[in-house]
Design a protein around this motif. Structure first.
Motif, PDB file in Angstrom:
ATOM      1  N   VAL A  97      43.993  39.909  40.625  1.00 26.66           N
ATOM      2  CA  VAL A  97      43.824  39.992  39.174  1.00 26.66           C
ATOM      3  C   VAL A  97      44.630  38.890  38.489  1.00 26.66           C
ATOM      4  CG1 VAL A  97      44.302  41.391  37.127  1.00 26.66           C
ATOM      5  CG2 VAL A  97      43.320  42.472  39.167  1.00 26.66           C
ATOM      6  N   HIS A  98      45.873  38.732  38.903  1.00 28.28           N
ATOM      7  CA  HIS A  98      46.750  37.717  38.322  1.00 28.28           C
ATOM      8  C   HIS A  98      46.178  36.316  38.562  1.00 28.28           C
ATOM      9  CE1 HIS A  98      51.281  36.930  37.363  1.00 28.28           C
ATOM     10  NE2 HIS A  98      50.500  36.112  36.705  1.00 28.28           N
ATOM     11  N   ALA A  99      45.603  36.111  39.736  1.00 27.80           N
ATOM     12  CA  ALA A  99      45.042  34.800  40.067  1.00 27.80           C
ATOM     13  C   ALA A  99      43.915  34.423  39.119  1.00 27.80           C
ATOM     14  CB  ALA A  99      44.537  34.796  41.506  1.00 27.80           C
ATOM     15  N   LEU A 100      43.145  35.400  38.674  1.00 25.51           N
ATOM     16  CA  LEU A 100      42.058  35.115  37.733  1.00 25.51           C
ATOM     17  C   LEU A 100      42.598  34.521  36.435  1.00 25.51           C
ATOM     18  CD1 LEU A 100      39.832  38.281  38.240  1.00 25.51           C
ATOM     19  CD2 LEU A 100      39.273  35.926  38.899  1.00 25.51           C
ATOM     20  N   PRO A 126      36.241  33.277  39.368  1.00 27.65           N
ATOM     21  CA  PRO A 126      35.907  34.685  39.635  1.00 27.65           C
ATOM     22  C   PRO A 126      35.094  34.892  40.915  1.00 27.65           C
ATOM     23  CG  PRO A 126      35.620  34.203  37.312  1.00 27.65           C
ATOM     24  CD  PRO A 126      35.905  32.884  37.994  1.00 27.65           C
ATOM     25  N   ASP A 127      34.183  33.973  41.199  1.00 28.51           N
ATOM     26  CA  ASP A 127      33.350  34.145  42.387  1.00 28.51           C
ATOM     27  C   ASP A 127      34.155  34.124  43.680  1.00 28.51           C
ATOM     28  OD1 ASP A 127      31.136  34.379  40.822  1.00 28.51           O
ATOM     29  OD2 ASP A 127      30.400  32.329  41.157  1.00 28.51           O
ATOM     30  N   VAL A 177      36.959  35.685  44.195  1.00 28.50           N
ATOM     31  CA  VAL A 177      37.686  36.938  44.429  1.00 28.50           C
ATOM     32  C   VAL A 177      36.911  38.183  43.996  1.00 28.50           C
ATOM     33  CG1 VAL A 177      39.931  35.804  44.198  1.00 28.50           C
ATOM     34  CG2 VAL A 177      38.870  36.843  42.187  1.00 28.50           C
ATOM     35  N   ARG A 178      35.768  38.024  43.339  1.00 31.94           N
ATOM     36  CA  ARG A 178      35.074  39.182  42.746  1.00 31.94           C
ATOM     37  C   ARG A 178      34.749  40.256  43.779  1.00 31.94           C
ATOM     38  NH1 ARG A 178      31.829  36.727  39.855  1.00 31.94           N
ATOM     39  NH2 ARG A 178      32.481  37.278  37.749  1.00 31.94           N
ATOM     40  N   GLU A 179      34.132  39.878  44.890  1.00 24.79           N
ATOM     41  CA  GLU A 179      33.707  40.879  45.876  1.00 24.79           C
ATOM     42  C   GLU A 179      34.891  41.565  46.558  1.00 24.79           C
ATOM     43  OE1 GLU A 179      32.629  42.669  49.626  1.00 24.79           O
ATOM     44  OE2 GLU A 179      33.782  40.802  49.412  1.00 24.79           O
ATOM     45  N   PRO A 180      35.873  40.820  47.091  1.00 27.47           N
ATOM     46  CA  PRO A 180      37.024  41.508  47.683  1.00 27.47           C
ATOM     47  C   PRO A 180      37.829  42.311  46.674  1.00 27.47           C
ATOM     48  CG  PRO A 180      37.378  39.124  47.653  1.00 27.47           C
ATOM     49  CD  PRO A 180      35.948  39.360  47.320  1.00 27.47           C
ATOM     50  N   LEU A 181      37.921  41.838  45.434  1.00 29.68           N
ATOM     51  CA  LEU A 181      38.657  42.585  44.415  1.00 29.68           C
ATOM     52  C   LEU A 181      37.926  43.880  44.079  1.00 29.68           C
ATOM     53  CD1 LEU A 181      40.945  42.952  42.442  1.00 29.68           C
ATOM     54  CD2 LEU A 181      39.766  41.429  40.837  1.00 29.68           C
ATOM     55  N   GLU A 232      35.156  42.693  32.310  1.00 28.89           N
ATOM     56  CA  GLU A 232      34.299  43.085  33.429  1.00 28.89           C
ATOM     57  C   GLU A 232      34.536  44.546  33.816  1.00 28.89           C
ATOM     58  OE1 GLU A 232      33.188  40.434  36.620  1.00 28.89           O
ATOM     59  OE2 GLU A 232      34.710  39.008  35.947  1.00 28.89           O
ATOM     60  N   PRO A 233      34.236  45.488  32.935  1.00 24.49           N
ATOM     61  CA  PRO A 233      34.456  46.900  33.263  1.00 24.49           C
ATOM     62  C   PRO A 233      33.615  47.383  34.435  1.00 24.49           C
ATOM     63  CG  PRO A 233      33.130  46.679  31.274  1.00 24.49           C
ATOM     64  CD  PRO A 233      33.652  45.315  31.587  1.00 24.49           C
ATOM     65  N   GLY A 234      32.500  46.681  34.686  1.00 25.48           N
ATOM     66  CA  GLY A 234      31.625  47.074  35.783  1.00 25.48           C
ATOM     67  C   GLY A 234      31.996  46.486  37.129  1.00 25.48           C
ATOM     68  N   LEU A 235      33.100  45.727  37.194  1.00 29.11           N
ATOM     69  CA  LEU A 235      33.515  45.167  38.481  1.00 29.11           C
ATOM     70  C   LEU A 235      33.750  46.283  39.488  1.00 29.11           C
ATOM     71  CD1 LEU A 235      34.357  42.634  40.121  1.00 29.11           C
ATOM     72  CD2 LEU A 235      36.693  43.032  39.315  1.00 29.11           C
TER      73      LEU A 235
END
Length: 209
Positions: free
Chosen positions: A89-92, A98-99, A101-105, A147-150
């Motif tokens: 999250v901090h890295a974002l 975003p691409d 880290v999105r899936e692993p996050l 991104e509440p739907g993440l």
């Protein structure tokens, strides 16, 4: 130099466990997520190392092997999972795409939901408040707004927890199972998530789909 993360083997009889070293590894991850990441000269390398450390179930435990008792799993499975997600999250906020880290996050946040971010036993509320505050300091509120739907389950969990905290603060009943006053820690979590001045933010999170 990218962060180095160590995983410890736990034998069937749980003998020869270096608990001190394991907890030090967990503390290192937390410190990195909160502070070290901002001065990391190899940020992308560290993010790749964290992502590579993730297990297929989405968690980031510092142990592998025999399943741990509930109290130990909080410290050695769940809290490092929270810290690794906090780092992502901090890295974002530091410019990581975003691409990357999105899936692993997303999977990591789903793993965070398995204990509702609670600690073990009488420490359940105190640990939860501490970990939510850490998420807040790493920029979680902005991510949930955008991104509440993440990971909808995680977004709802945070929203409903903040609502519960604010109700407890309003009624003056902010104690753990042993009667310890946790007002300062619960307030700190609400503040860190940017929810102190309005009820609208957490209401939107609690309704995430």
């Amino acid at each position: 130099m990218a962060i180095q993360i160590k995983r410890f083997e736990v034998s069937e009889n749980c003998k020869d466990i270096d608990t001190e070293a394991m907890l030090a590894e967990v503390a290192k991850l937390r410190e990195y997520a909160l502070n070290g990441i901002e001065s990391d000269s190899d940020l992308m390398g560290s993010i790749q190392a964290i992502v590579a450390f993730q297990l297929p179930d989405g968690s980031f435990p510092v142990t592998v092997g025999t399943p741990l008792p509930s109290d130990a799993s909080v410290d050695l499975v769940f809290r490092p999972t929270y810290s690794c997600c906090q780092a992502l999250v901090h890295a974002l906020s530091l410019g990581i795409k975003p691409d990357d880290v999105r899936e692993p996050l997303s999977r990591g946040l789903a793993a965070c939901c398995r204990r509702n971010l609670e600690g073990h036993g009488y420490e359940a509320l105190e640990r939860q408040a501490e970990d939510l505050a850490d998420f807040g300091h790493c920029g979680l509120a902005k991510l949930l707004d955008e991104e509440p739907g993440l990971c909808p389950a995680f977004t709802r969990l945070v929203g409903k927890t903040v609502q519960s905290y604010k109700h407890s603060l309003e009624t003056g009943h902010v104690v753990d199972a042993w009667g310890k006053d946790l007002t300062s820690k619960v307030s700190a979590a609400v503040d860190a998530l940017g929810c102190a001045d309005s009820n609208a933010r957490e209401a939107l999170w609690a309704a995430a789909v």
